[in-house]
Design a protein around this motif. Structure first.
Motif, PDB file in Angstrom:
ATOM      1  N   SER A  14       2.722   8.171   2.501  1.00 15.83           N
ATOM      2  CA  SER A  14       3.277   9.523   2.434  1.00 15.83           C
ATOM      3  C   SER A  14       4.290   9.697   3.559  1.00 15.83           C
ATOM      4  O   SER A  14       4.039   9.290   4.698  1.00 15.83           O
ATOM      5  CB  SER A  14       2.170  10.572   2.594  1.00 15.83           C
ATOM      6  N   PRO A  52      -2.532  14.014   3.810  1.00 16.53           N
ATOM      7  CA  PRO A  52      -1.907  13.800   2.505  1.00 16.53           C
ATOM      8  C   PRO A  52      -2.608  12.688   1.732  1.00 16.53           C
ATOM      9  O   PRO A  52      -3.430  11.952   2.282  1.00 16.53           O
ATOM     10  CB  PRO A  52      -0.484  13.381   2.883  1.00 16.53           C
ATOM     11  N   MET A  53      -2.252  12.584   0.495  1.00 23.87           N
ATOM     12  CA  MET A  53      -2.670  11.446  -0.322  1.00 23.87           C
ATOM     13  C   MET A  53      -1.407  10.766  -0.829  1.00 23.87           C
ATOM     14  O   MET A  53      -0.604  11.406  -1.488  1.00 23.87           O
ATOM     15  CB  MET A  53      -3.548  11.897  -1.487  1.00 23.87           C
ATOM     16  N   PRO A  54      -1.231   9.509  -0.500  1.00 19.22           N
ATOM     17  CA  PRO A  54      -2.117   8.650   0.287  1.00 19.22           C
ATOM     18  C   PRO A  54      -2.130   9.042   1.764  1.00 19.22           C
ATOM     19  O   PRO A  54      -1.171   9.618   2.279  1.00 19.22           O
ATOM     20  CB  PRO A  54      -1.523   7.253   0.081  1.00 19.22           C
ATOM     21  N   ARG A  55      -3.225   8.687   2.447  1.00 18.94           N
ATOM     22  CA  ARG A  55      -3.391   9.061   3.854  1.00 18.94           C
ATOM     23  C   ARG A  55      -2.503   8.228   4.774  1.00 18.94           C
ATOM     24  O   ARG A  55      -2.164   8.675   5.869  1.00 18.94           O
ATOM     25  CB  ARG A  55      -4.859   8.904   4.270  1.00 18.94           C
ATOM     26  N   ARG A  56      -2.178   7.036   4.365  1.00 22.20           N
ATOM     27  CA  ARG A  56      -1.294   6.183   5.169  1.00 22.20           C
ATOM     28  C   ARG A  56       0.116   6.776   5.158  1.00 22.20           C
ATOM     29  O   ARG A  56       0.631   7.136   4.098  1.00 22.20           O
ATOM     30  CB  ARG A  56      -1.299   4.780   4.565  1.00 22.20           C
ATOM     31  N   SER A 115       5.277   8.815  -1.584  1.00 26.38           N
ATOM     32  CA  SER A 115       5.662  10.216  -1.784  1.00 26.38           C
ATOM     33  C   SER A 115       6.479  10.703  -0.595  1.00 26.38           C
ATOM     34  O   SER A 115       6.243  10.287   0.544  1.00 26.38           O
ATOM     35  CB  SER A 115       4.425  11.106  -1.969  1.00 26.38           C
ATOM     36  N   LYS A 118       0.858  -1.179   0.000  1.00 26.43           N
ATOM     37  CA  LYS A 118       0.000   0.000   0.000  1.00 26.43           C
ATOM     38  C   LYS A 118       0.898   1.234   0.000  1.00 26.43           C
ATOM     39  O   LYS A 118       1.869   1.291   0.754  1.00 26.43           O
ATOM     40  CB  LYS A 118      -0.904   0.019   1.236  1.00 26.43           C
ATOM     41  N   TRP A 132      -4.792  14.898  10.412  1.00 24.65           N
ATOM     42  CA  TRP A 132      -4.293  13.614   9.907  1.00 24.65           C
ATOM     43  C   TRP A 132      -4.345  12.596  11.042  1.00 24.65           C
ATOM     44  O   TRP A 132      -3.330  12.202  11.601  1.00 24.65           O
ATOM     45  CB  TRP A 132      -2.867  13.785   9.392  1.00 24.65           C
ATOM     46  N   THR A 137      -1.447  18.060   4.979  1.00 26.04           N
ATOM     47  CA  THR A 137      -2.287  17.078   5.660  1.00 26.04           C
ATOM     48  C   THR A 137      -3.776  17.415   5.533  1.00 26.04           C
ATOM     49  O   THR A 137      -4.144  18.587   5.558  1.00 26.04           O
ATOM     50  CB  THR A 137      -1.899  16.983   7.148  1.00 26.04           C
TER      51      THR A 137
END
Length: 259
Positions: free
Chosen positions: A37, A150-154, A110, A34, A183, A148
């Motif tokens: 960020s 962010p994408m992805p949130r994880r 990212s 998965k 976040w 925040t």
């Protein structure tokens, strides 16, 4: 006035604690298929030369990474990053947290790095120019708030200030709380020095009150030289991932080698 340059302290015992824990969390996160960020508020230059005049002047790496690395298990992600950096940049090269992250993250992830010090910022861009990183010469907390959630949130945020501005101890808990509100699933990691003055205590009390489900880890060590005020370092973690307590136990076992 920004004057702190980490090259004088790179590879010290505080770095070993911080970077071992960071490398573990990043390794854990990247084991799942998965994307994630990674955000860093005070990136520094990313890559350090432990053979430089600045590093040799203080000798902190000699009583830090040079002393403890032989006791690291060979498959620890921190030791693996150290080996990769030396193979790529030379025997005296030492990675800061941005480079540890860049070597661990994947193409789907990212990485956002902020650094205000002009010389450190330019050195950071040079050190990581081969990696897909977003650089900003901007206040790291403001940048984190703008990113925040962010994408992805994880993902993970690392805050590693120099604490050269005295008000940092007062303002950091407010920044942390604001980021956590935006976040709520992010792993937030804050490094702090343990000083003879106890300047960090009030900050920690506020952080604990704001984030009751935190995880906190501290190591103690002798001052690196007479009159030096730092006698330990700590990590405050919001939303610690599975396995963090085991990683902390391994750090504690390593630091017992100093006794």
């Amino acid at each position: 006035m920004l004057s702190y340059q980490h090259i004088y302290h790179a590879g010290n015992l505080a770095d070993v604690q911080k970077h071992m824990l960071l490398a573990h969390v990043l390794d854990y996160l990247t084991q799942k298929d998965k994307p994630l960020s990674y955000i860093e508020t005070h990136a520094g230059r990313g890559l350090y030369d432990l053979g430089s005049d600045e590093a040799l002047k203080t000798g902190e790496a000699a009583s830090g990474i040079a002393l403890l690395e032989p006791h690291l298990r060979k498959d620890h992600p921190y030791r693996q990053r150290l080996a990769e950096v030396r193979a790529r940049f030379g025997a005296a090269a030492y990675p800061g947290s941005p480079l540890i992250a860049a070597l661990t993250l994947r193409d789907t992830d990212s990485q956002h790095l902020s650094e205000l010090h002009p010389q450190e910022y330019e050195a950071l861009r040079q050190s990581l120019h081969d990696f897909p990183v977003y650089f900003r010469k901007e206040d790291g907390f403001q940048r984190a708030l703008s990113l925040t959630p962010p994408m992805p949130r994880r993902g993970l945020l690392l805050c590693d200030p120099a604490y050269e501005v005295k008000t940092d101890y007062e303002t950091i808990p407010h920044h942390f709380a604001a980021i956590a509100r935006k976040w709520n699933v992010g792993i937030l990691m804050l490094w702090y020095p343990i000083l003879t003055s106890g300047a960090h205590q009030e900050m920690l009390e506020t952080l604990v009150a704001n984030h009751p489900d935190h995880l906190r880890h501290e190591v103690r060590f002798p001052p690196v030289r007479e009159g030096h005020r730092m006698i330990g370092s700590g990590m405050f973690i919001v939303n610690p991932p599975y396995g963090t307590e085991a990683a902390i136990a391994e750090i504690d076992q390593l630091f017992r080698k100093l006794r």
